[in-house]
Design an enzyme around this catalytic site. Structure first.
Site, short mmCIF file in Angstrom:
data_model
loop_
_atom_site.label_atom_id
_atom_site.label_comp_id
_atom_site.label_asym_id
_atom_site.label_seq_id
_atom_site.Cartn_x
_atom_site.Cartn_y
_atom_site.Cartn_z
N CYS A 192 -0.48 20.13 5.89
CA CYS A 192 -1.65 19.70 5.42
C CYS A 192 -2.64 19.52 6.42
O CYS A 192 -2.41 19.75 7.45
CB CYS A 192 -1.47 18.03 4.73
SG CYS A 192 -0.86 17.15 6.20
N ALA A 195 -2.00 17.72 9.50
CA ALA A 195 -0.88 18.36 10.51
C ALA A 195 -1.64 19.53 11.17
O ALA A 195 -1.18 19.63 12.71
CB ALA A 195 0.09 19.25 9.51
N ARG A 239 6.61 19.98 17.72
CA ARG A 239 6.17 21.35 17.75
C ARG A 239 6.45 22.17 19.31
O ARG A 239 6.03 23.25 19.28
CB ARG A 239 4.53 21.50 17.47
CG ARG A 239 4.21 21.62 16.07
CD ARG A 239 2.63 21.78 15.83
NE ARG A 239 2.04 22.86 16.64
CZ ARG A 239 1.90 24.12 16.01
NH1 ARG A 239 2.50 24.41 14.87
NH2 ARG A 239 1.38 25.09 16.84
N HIS A 278 -7.58 22.48 11.36
CA HIS A 278 -7.96 23.04 12.67
C HIS A 278 -9.37 23.03 12.88
O HIS A 278 -10.19 22.69 13.90
CB HIS A 278 -7.47 24.41 12.69
CG HIS A 278 -6.06 25.01 12.49
ND1 HIS A 278 -5.47 25.87 11.93
CD2 HIS A 278 -5.07 24.12 12.66
CE1 HIS A 278 -4.24 25.85 11.87
NE2 HIS A 278 -3.86 24.94 12.36
#
Lengths: 546, 457
Positions: free
Chosen positions: A66, A69, A100, A199
């Site tokens: 999503c 994230a 991550r 992003h």
């Protein structure tokens, strides 16, 4: 849904594979998916041939995550001295906690909050009465405990629904503290269609609240920013090592192992080198417009790609001292790479790979497979846009739909006092005349062979079918896909978090990758799928002992 | 220092959680649903929730975790998620053909007020649920309780699937709670030896500890079948293991279908296993075979053999309430001292239970429900311990404070074995004890001066 591992089309036609992938779907779903599966013809036309960055179909087991994230997990996660406070129920913060494999070096100042997980842990009363008070108190508590330079606030789904004004809360707290920059991200999970929206939201706010805050000129002759590098498994450390050796100063990395001051000083660099085109090309554009910093696409995944990118950077600065130094470094580093390849390629040559990761990664890693003389027979992106597949020339043809329109675009003007073209028009033209390409990216498709399959937003069903039909020697995707592929007897390499490996960037990273791929595709374990008695027909006769 | 910013001074925090000792409801619901045969869990919300839950469960079990999502975008968030869920149900049955879809909500669908039972009715009316197939649903808002609550809610929805025929089936329902596939397998082994017929639900054994054979089965052989779930209303009784994970489901069967229930502790360690076995004996009307006594004796034997290394050792614990209660009792029963005990899951009863279990220990115990690992770390800094037991995130504290550390609980992202080797029952007790002794003795071997370094025990 059992599949037989032994079935493999000896001679497959890409159109047959495509038909097979779509066969099971209800007609509407099949029609939609058909547009996201492209049989690559290495085409030259300007009209997008593949649909990308569109909604995932409900009920189809997707690889995507999503917006939150993408924002908190990917972009802001690897920043080390910023307290990343998630405003929401506990889960969102918990799942983005160290998962991550962004490595970090706390540096001389020792500030590193990456190992911590901060949340307002919203309760039902906060949902009913609003969570702004709790958020305010949590920011205060974080400030009192740690006195960080900066606190970033992230919105989760319910925050957007109940309408908490996180930006005003952040602004008030910033004013109250005076010595701590507080800002917020409206990165609710339901926005956009994938991580990609996150992003964008993250980068916009970094640009708005951090970039340009420190005008102090840092030492260094050849100053660049590295955009779209996340230091997964230590990639950033290897790239830093190479830059240092070459005499290139990296002012900031967006955002692997990054610090607050790196963002604040990033506008003082003279070139932006963009790694992950998807996650950050717009930041490069904005920095060019506002501060006059040109950008080039680079790739440090693959030894040849690394050499090429270093030459590109040196070529931009155009000074003999740097050009020579870069050549020396390449000459020093390559023998080890070539020795590794000489040993390994006989075992990997002709083998096949599939890659379905991210929004540039599949393209970058193709370089490494090329070096191993492996063929990438199918690839695609989890959250790529059409320009990531077919190059920036399709940008004018991409229709903006409702989901994209929800993601803010910042309008940028040249900075009144700080806009300074790094090269004169004449110098830029001269470079371009020599074949130097600025703000250009051709995308994945031209690098894929004719007849290979490029698939956007691959899902579990199609992944399984692809593997069943084409039997690649290795499949690359993320953790969710790892074990279903391996159950089929095909090694699976995670390319988001690298399993436990890395770095894979730069020269030493390339060698790491060669070794690991060799280990994976040549491991004995894949020959153990069947017990000996399953391989041979059962004896129906028996000895008659006399 | 990995957690270099954690101060020794403990200040009260009202709004900020740091390093949580819990996560959110839907992941618990997803895990529980995987314990139903042929079930595809479905997350009704935006797709990130499903991605995160699948990733975490995959990392913990090292197995494929298939689950679908309603993939909300802004439109669904404004107009409601009904259309998405109806479409999803149709796609799932068409493409993956599961026996059951187990839908759970997320904070997003809960906040906009999607009504799962109503959407389910509509799906039935529109023929989107094929004949003989099932859709279960549970409400699992992320801003209430924890992952444990979500597990409990989905298990309760399984109990709600009971369709008693009125004819007793002679079986005992066992609700094992959030334990590993290996633990569920061990419970089945024990009940088989004892000779009590059971319906175990959920049951992830055979689902999340599968073999590698060159075949991928989205729906492996394991799991409680829908037929078994329907039959739970005909059982002679229910044993619910763990108040937090299992009691609601057991009470549902008791209240609705008059299946009497007992809520026991999870059978970790000696005493809790004793009570579990004794309850099986009573409810099943059987005598306990020699083999079980033999296994019990082995555990007692190992405790007595190794007692000198355990006695008085201070322990810090973090995890889920049901597991922690049993573990605390086990440690106390071996004369160890659980000094700091934290769960992220709320519940006043938890603190009370831990206080009761440790009341004769002769020292003060720090215990907190709705606590976090930042607080636990601060407690350890103020009063050091000899051992820390908890999930993978403890490794940061263990390294910073140089502590022997046993991984136990959820999630374990960096080690293997928990899927295969049980920690429930007497055999599981042996394994837990082996792990504890292993790290304590490794530490002794590392730290003893050369003159004291010894070959024999």
């Amino acid at each position: 849904m059992a599949t037989n591992a032994k079935k493999k089309m000896v001679q497959w036609e890409p159109s047959d594979i495509k038909a097979e992938l779509l066969r099971q779907y209800p007609p509407k779903v099949a029609r939609k998916r058909a547009k996201q599966i492209m049989i690559n013809e290495a085409q030259q036309n300007d009209t997008p041939a593949l649909t990308a960055n569109v909604r995932t179909i409900p009920g189809i087991i997707t690889m995507r995550g999503c917006t939150y994230a993408g924002c908190k997990g990917v972009i802001m996660g690897p920043t080390r001295d910023i307290v990343n406070l998630v405003h929401g129920p506990i889960g969102c913060s918990f799942y983005a906690w160290l998962t991550r494999r962004n490595q970090t070096d706390a540096g001389p100042d020792g500030e590193n909050y990456m190992n911590y997980c901060f949340s307002t842990d919203m309760q039902d009363s906060d949902i009913i009465f609003g969570g702004e008070k709790k958020l305010t108190a949590a920011i205060q508590e974080a400030y009192d405990l740690f006195h960080p330079k900066s606190i970033a606030i992230f919105a989760t789904c319910p925050v957007g629904l109940i309408g908490d004004d996180i930006h005003t809360v952040a602004k008030n707290m910033k004013e109250k503290f005076g010595d701590c920059n507080v800002y917020a991200f409206s990165c609710e999970g339901y926005k956009g269609v994938s991580q990609s929206a996150g992003h964008h939201i993250a980068n916009n706010q970094v640009f708005r609240h951090l970039v340009g805050l420190n005008d102090e000129i840092k030492p260094g002759k050849y100053k660049i920013n590295l955009l779209g590098e996340y230091n997964i498994g230590g990639d950033g450390f290897e790239i830093d090592r190479i830059f240092k050796k070459c005499g290139i100063t990296c002012i900031s990395t967006f955002s692997g192992n990054s610090t607050y001051d790196q963002f604040a000083s990033s506008h003082t660099a003279d070139l932006n080198a963009v790694m992950c085109h998807r996650s950050i090309n717009y930041v490069a554009d904005m920095m060019e417009t506002k501060y006059g910093i040109p950008w080039v696409k680079v790739n440090f995944i693959g030894a040849k790609a690394t050499a090429k990118s270093l030459r590109k950077i040196a070529g931009y600065f155009g000074e003999k001292e740097l050009i020579d130094r870069v050549e020396e470094v390449i000459a020093e580093e390559m023998p080890e790479v070539e020795a590794a390849l000489a040993e390994i390629t006989p075992r990997t040559e002709g083998k096949t790979a599939m890659m379905f990761v991210g929004g540039s990664r599949a393209h970058h890693y193709k370089e490494l497979f090329d070096e191993l003389k492996m063929k990438t027979i199918s690839a695609g992106y989890e959250f790529g846009h059409q320009d990531d597949y077919e190059g920036r020339q399709v940008l004018p043809n991409i229709k903006v739909d409702a989901d994209s329109r929800n993601i803010e675009e910042i309008e940028v003007e040249p900075d009144e006092t700080r806009f300074k073209p790094r090269k004169s028009d004449k110098e830029m033209k001269a470079l371009e005349k020599k074949g130097f390409k600025f703000k250009e990216y051709d995308g994945l498709a031209p690098d894929m062979d004719k007849g290979t399959l490029i698939i956007d937003d691959l899902n579990q069903y199609e992944a399984e079918k692809l593997v069943e039909l084409m039997r690649p020697d290795i499949f690359c995707a993320g953790i969710k896909e790892k074990y279903s592929i391996q159950k089929l007897g095909v090694p699976m390499k995670q390319l988001h978090s690298y399993d436990s490996g890395g770095p894979y960037a730069g020269f030493k990273g390339a060698i790491n990758f060669y070794k690991e791929i060799d280990q994976l595709v040549n491991s004995k374990v894949w020959s153990y799928m069947k017990a000996p008695w399953q391989e041979n027909p059962q004896l129906s006769a028996s000895y008659n002992w006399e | 220092m990995l957690l270099r910013h954690t101060p020794t001074d403990i200040t009260e925090r009202k709004a900020l959680t740091i390093n949580p000792a819990k996560t959110c409801q839907p992941i618990g619901a997803m895990y529980a649903a995987l314990g139903i045969h042929g079930c595809l869990p479905h997350s009704h919300g935006s797709q990130g929730c499903c991605a995160y839950h699948r990733s975490t469960l995959t990392r913990h079990y090292k197995e494929p975790i298939a689950a679908a999502t309603s993939s909300f975008t802004e439109g669904a968030s404004v107009f409601g998620g009904q259309a998405n869920l109806l479409q999803a149900i149709n796609n799932i049955f068409t493409v993956y053909n599961p026996e059951v879809i187990a839908v759970h909500t997320t904070c997003l669908s809960e906040t906009i007020g999607d009504d799962l039972p109503q959407i389910k009715k509509k799906a039935l009316a529109e023929g989107k649920i094929p004949k003989g197939k099932h859709v279960l649903s549970a409400s699992t808002p992320s801003y209430v309780g924890s992952h444990v609550t979500g597990f409990s809610n989905m298990v309760k929805s399984m109990a709600m699937a009971a369709e008693p025929t009125g004819k007793k089936n002679g079986k005992v329902n066992i609700i094992p709670g959030w334990v590993e596939p290996a633990d569920m397998e061990e419970i089945k082994r024990i009940t088989k030896i004892i000779g009590v017929k059971t319906i175990l639900f959920p049951d992830t054994s055979g689902v999340l500890n599968g073999p590698l054979s060159g075949e991928y089965k989205m729906f492996p052989e394991g799991g409680t079948t829908m037929a078994e779930l329907k039959s739970t209303g005909d059982s002679i009784g229910t044993l619910a293991l763990g108040e937090w994970c299992s009691a609601d489901a057991a009470r549902e069967l008791d209240a609705k279908h008059k299946v009497p229930c007992s809520v026991l502790d999870m059978p970790f360690g000696l005493k809790a296993t004793d009570r579990f076995i004794d309850a099986l004996r009573t409810i099943g009307g059987v005598t306990i075979p020699e083999q079980i006594l033999h296994e019990r004796g082995q555990l007692v034997d190992m405790i007595s053999d190794m007692h000198q290394y355990l006695y008085g050792k201070k322990v810090a614990l973090v995890g889920d309430p049901d597991q922690l209660i049993a573990m605390t009792e086990f440690l106390v029963s071996m004369d160890m001292k659980p000094l700091h005990v934290v769960t992220g899951t709320p519940g006043k009863k938890f603190e009370k239970r831990i206080k009761e279990l440790t009341k004769d220990m002769g020292c003060k115990v720090n215990v907190k429900a709705k606590g976090d690992m930042f607080l636990l770390h601060q407690w350890i800094k103020n009063e050091p311990v000899d051992l820390i037991i908890g999930n993978t995130y403890c490794k940061y504290i263990a390294r910073d404070e140089d502590l022997p550390y046993v991984r136990w609980g959820f999630p374990i992202l960096d080690r293997q074995g928990h899927q295969y080797f049980p920690t429930v029952g007497y055999k599981g007790g042996l394994r837990l004890l082996e792990k504890i002794l292993g790290v304590l003795l490794d530490r002794k071997d590392r730290d003893d001066p050369e003159s004291k370094f010894e070959l024999v025990l």
